[in-house]
Design a protein around this motif. Structure first.
Motif, mmCIF file in Angstrom:
data_model
loop_
_atom_site.group_PDB
_atom_site.id
_atom_site.type_symbol
_atom_site.label_atom_id
_atom_site.label_comp_id
_atom_site.label_asym_id
_atom_site.label_seq_id
_atom_site.Cartn_x
_atom_site.Cartn_y
_atom_site.Cartn_z
ATOM 1 N N ALA A 57 -3.541 6.590 13.750
ATOM 2 C CA ALA A 57 -4.904 6.007 13.877
ATOM 3 C C ALA A 57 -4.507 4.763 13.032
ATOM 4 C CB ALA A 57 -6.333 6.400 13.969
ATOM 5 N N ALA A 58 -3.667 4.878 12.321
ATOM 6 C CA ALA A 58 -3.214 3.636 11.391
ATOM 7 C C ALA A 58 -2.033 3.287 11.474
ATOM 8 C CB ALA A 58 -3.847 4.192 9.955
ATOM 9 N N GLY A 59 -1.051 3.389 12.321
ATOM 10 C CA GLY A 59 0.413 3.146 12.399
ATOM 11 C C GLY A 59 0.721 1.948 12.315
ATOM 12 N N PHE A 60 -0.077 0.791 12.656
ATOM 13 C CA PHE A 60 0.329 -0.423 12.405
ATOM 14 C C PHE A 60 -0.278 -0.980 11.477
ATOM 15 C CE2 PHE A 60 0.265 -0.302 17.155
ATOM 16 C CZ PHE A 60 1.552 -0.698 17.453
ATOM 17 N N TYR A 61 -1.212 -0.456 10.588
ATOM 18 C CA TYR A 61 -1.304 -0.697 9.346
ATOM 19 C C TYR A 61 -0.149 -0.268 8.427
ATOM 20 C CZ TYR A 61 -3.488 -0.911 4.554
ATOM 21 O OH TYR A 61 -3.606 -1.059 3.283
ATOM 22 N N CYS A 62 0.345 0.910 8.516
ATOM 23 C CA CYS A 62 1.300 1.399 7.747
ATOM 24 C C CYS A 62 2.590 0.706 7.922
ATOM 25 C CB CYS A 62 1.605 2.895 8.224
ATOM 26 S SG CYS A 62 0.319 3.998 7.819
ATOM 27 N N ALA A 63 2.751 0.102 9.398
ATOM 28 C CA ALA A 63 4.254 -0.786 9.635
ATOM 29 C C ALA A 63 3.976 -1.884 8.875
ATOM 30 C CB ALA A 63 4.058 -0.835 11.018
ATOM 31 N N SER A 64 2.705 -2.618 8.893
ATOM 32 C CA SER A 64 2.647 -4.006 8.246
ATOM 33 C C SER A 64 2.894 -3.928 6.715
ATOM 34 C CB SER A 64 1.083 -4.601 8.592
ATOM 35 O OG SER A 64 0.142 -3.926 7.719
ATOM 36 N N LYS A 65 2.326 -2.658 6.147
ATOM 37 C CA LYS A 65 2.712 -2.513 4.647
ATOM 38 C C LYS A 65 4.156 -2.262 4.421
ATOM 39 C CE LYS A 65 -1.383 -3.876 3.239
ATOM 40 N NZ LYS A 65 -1.587 -5.078 2.431
ATOM 41 N N SER B 181 0.762 -1.273 -0.039
ATOM 42 C CA SER B 181 -0.029 0.078 0.025
ATOM 43 C C SER B 181 0.650 1.163 -0.107
ATOM 44 C CB SER B 181 -1.103 0.109 1.287
ATOM 45 O OG SER B 181 -1.466 1.203 1.253
ATOM 46 N N ILE B 182 0.386 2.314 -0.433
ATOM 47 C CA ILE B 182 1.059 3.368 -0.211
ATOM 48 C C ILE B 182 1.151 3.936 1.149
ATOM 49 C CG2 ILE B 182 0.447 4.740 -2.459
ATOM 50 C CD1 ILE B 182 -1.659 6.311 -0.994
ATOM 51 N N ALA B 183 0.417 3.376 1.995
ATOM 52 C CA ALA B 183 0.671 3.504 3.518
ATOM 53 C C ALA B 183 2.022 3.049 3.929
ATOM 54 C CB ALA B 183 -0.445 2.748 4.320
ATOM 55 N N GLY C 249 -3.096 3.024 -4.123
ATOM 56 C CA GLY C 249 -3.288 4.177 -3.543
ATOM 57 C C GLY C 249 -4.722 4.011 -3.007
ATOM 58 N N TYR C 250 -5.606 4.777 -3.003
ATOM 59 C CA TYR C 250 -6.970 4.611 -2.631
ATOM 60 C C TYR C 250 -7.789 4.086 -3.708
ATOM 61 C CZ TYR C 250 -6.049 6.826 1.930
ATOM 62 O OH TYR C 250 -5.340 6.841 3.010
ATOM 63 N N PHE C 251 -8.397 2.938 -3.572
ATOM 64 C CA PHE C 251 -9.387 2.627 -4.832
ATOM 65 C C PHE C 251 -10.603 2.210 -4.385
ATOM 66 C CE2 PHE C 251 -5.616 1.974 -6.847
ATOM 67 C CZ PHE C 251 -5.617 2.074 -8.377
ATOM 68 N N ARG C 252 -11.634 2.321 -4.950
ATOM 69 C CA ARG C 252 -13.228 2.462 -4.568
ATOM 70 C C ARG C 252 -13.706 0.974 -4.275
ATOM 71 N NH1 ARG C 252 -16.811 6.680 -7.726
ATOM 72 N NH2 ARG C 252 -14.917 7.876 -7.248
ATOM 73 N N THR C 253 -13.069 0.338 -3.185
ATOM 74 C CA THR C 253 -13.407 -0.796 -2.785
ATOM 75 C C THR C 253 -14.288 -0.603 -1.450
ATOM 76 O OG1 THR C 253 -11.680 -1.507 -1.544
ATOM 77 C CG2 THR C 253 -11.667 -2.120 -4.020
ATOM 78 N N ASN C 254 -14.559 -1.708 -0.523
ATOM 79 C CA ASN C 254 -15.200 -1.602 0.531
ATOM 80 C C ASN C 254 -14.015 -1.711 1.569
ATOM 81 O OD1 ASN C 254 -14.689 -4.370 0.246
ATOM 82 N ND2 ASN C 254 -16.431 -5.141 0.955
ATOM 83 N N PHE C 255 -12.771 -1.435 1.508
ATOM 84 C CA PHE C 255 -11.663 -1.631 2.192
ATOM 85 C C PHE C 255 -11.755 -0.587 3.333
ATOM 86 C CE2 PHE C 255 -7.161 -1.526 3.382
ATOM 87 C CZ PHE C 255 -7.020 -2.962 3.684
ATOM 88 N N LEU C 256 -12.129 0.706 3.270
ATOM 89 C CA LEU C 256 -12.521 1.435 4.343
ATOM 90 C C LEU C 256 -13.885 1.296 4.940
ATOM 91 C CD1 LEU C 256 -11.154 4.628 2.680
ATOM 92 C CD2 LEU C 256 -9.852 3.146 4.018
ATOM 93 N N LEU D 295 0.155 2.194 -7.720
ATOM 94 C CA LEU D 295 -0.892 1.889 -8.399
ATOM 95 C C LEU D 295 -1.985 3.142 -8.127
ATOM 96 C CD1 LEU D 295 -1.911 -0.404 -10.580
ATOM 97 C CD2 LEU D 295 -3.255 -1.212 -8.734
ATOM 98 N N GLY D 296 -2.124 3.742 -9.143
ATOM 99 C CA GLY D 296 -3.061 4.823 -8.982
ATOM 100 C C GLY D 296 -2.352 6.153 -9.122
ATOM 101 N N ARG D 297 -3.103 7.180 -9.641
ATOM 102 C CA ARG D 297 -2.625 8.507 -9.867
ATOM 103 C C ARG D 297 -2.145 9.151 -8.359
ATOM 104 N NH1 ARG D 297 -3.211 12.252 -14.005
ATOM 105 N NH2 ARG D 297 -5.127 10.940 -14.633
ATOM 106 N N ASP D 298 -3.086 8.930 -7.365
ATOM 107 C CA ASP D 298 -2.555 9.551 -6.086
ATOM 108 C C ASP D 298 -1.468 8.954 -5.442
ATOM 109 O OD1 ASP D 298 -4.086 6.916 -5.915
ATOM 110 O OD2 ASP D 298 -5.227 7.634 -4.077
ATOM 111 N N ALA D 299 -1.235 7.634 -5.914
ATOM 112 C CA ALA D 299 -0.095 6.726 -5.407
ATOM 113 C C ALA D 299 1.227 7.603 -6.036
ATOM 114 C CB ALA D 299 0.070 5.275 -5.874
#
Length: 288
Positions: free
Chosen positions: A142-150, A133-135, A177-184, A251-255
């Motif tokens: 509030a997403a530190g461990f998600y960022c760390a895992s990626k 992930s770009i993370a 980057g951010y894609f329009r899925t149900n991930f969030l 992957l993605g312009r925002d990325a």
């Protein structure tokens, strides 16, 4: 000859779209999920659904991989896609929540690699794509461990790539980057909130929590388009014909914009601190 794909986390989102794109590429696809019934609608596309608990032990996962390779064929492309977001400040997250998060996002990938790589090594052929992930480029409140895992996925993938290069096995970390899925979304287990909340930390975390909620359903990326790029990149076909798959594929312009900003930030830090940073060498080095 059709390739055999093995993809995790196919009940929704990118995993499902990658499975569909690979099937449309006339390849053979094994799509996995903890609950295989959620994959039933993929059957008309010729996709083989398979129940897989990615948090299972080595023996359990090897048995599933062995069954696939004996009934479908040797796995040519592995896509380690399954994962979720643990939302919570660093201090709020418990050991159990952090370990479970890394077990799904990082360790499950490695267990699958241990099961699938012996066959790829024997054939001196294969493709491995770990979904990062770009993370993984910057830590967020509030997403530190998600960022760390990626970030962990990106780093071990780079090492794996170098280790397997002499065996003609391609390895990449795909960083959407951010894609329009149900991930969030809170539904479906894609975003899990830490059970502990510390009021003192709200000022530093609430804005990012609110931003994730507001962004859900409005992400700029089209997952079907992203999946097509992934399939083309991993098969070196279409727009990616003649290209070498990079170690880290945004992957993605925002990325492109986000990773570029991270690189600029680090370059500015190095430039402004370089004299102090470099002053730490031993005297015999400094005087040469």
């Amino acid at each position: 000859m059709p390739r055999v794909w093995f993809i995790t986390g196919c009940s929704s989102g990118f995993g499902r779209e990658i499975a569909i794109a690979a099937a449309k590429n006339n390849d053979t696809v094994v799509a996995t999920s903890r609950d295989a019934s959620k994959l039933a609608d993929l059957l008309p596309l010729g996709i083989t659904p398979k129940a897989l608990d990615i948090t299972g032990g080595d023996a359990e996962i090897k048995a599933i991989v062995d069954d696939v390779e004996s009934t479908v064929g040797p796995i040519d492309v592995l896509v380690n896609n399954a994962g979720y977001i643990l939302e919570g400040a660093v201090e709020e997250c418990s050991d159990e929540e952090i370990l479970t998060h890394f077990d799904v996002n990082v360790f499950s990938q490695i267990r699958l690699l241990r099961a699938i790589l012996p066959s790829m090594r024997a054939r001196k052929s294969g493709v491995i794509a770990n979904i990062g992930s770009i993370a993984g480029w910057s830590g967020h409140p509030a997403a530190g461990f998600y960022c760390a895992s990626k970030a962990a996925v990106a780093m071990y993938t780079e090492a794996l790539r170098a280790e397997l290069a002499p065996l003609n096995i391609d390895v990449t970390c795909i960083e959407p980057g951010y894609f329009r899925t149900n991930f969030l979304s809170m539904s479906g287990g894609h975003k899990v909130t830490a059970s502990n909340r510390i009021p003192d930390l709200h000022a530093g975390t609430q804005a990012n929590r609110d931003a994730l909620v507001a962004y859900s359903g409005y992400q700029p990326g089209d997952p079907a388009k992203g999946a097509r790029v992934i399939v083309e990149a991993l098969t070196k076909s279409g727009r990616c014909e003649g290209r070498t798959v990079p170690a880290r594929l945004a992957l993605g312009r925002d990325a492109v914009e986000f990773i570029g900003a991270c690189l600029e930030r680090e370059r500015e830090m190095l430039d402004s601190w370089k004299e102090i940073i470099a002053s730490t060498d031993c005297d015999d080095v400094l005087n040469t």
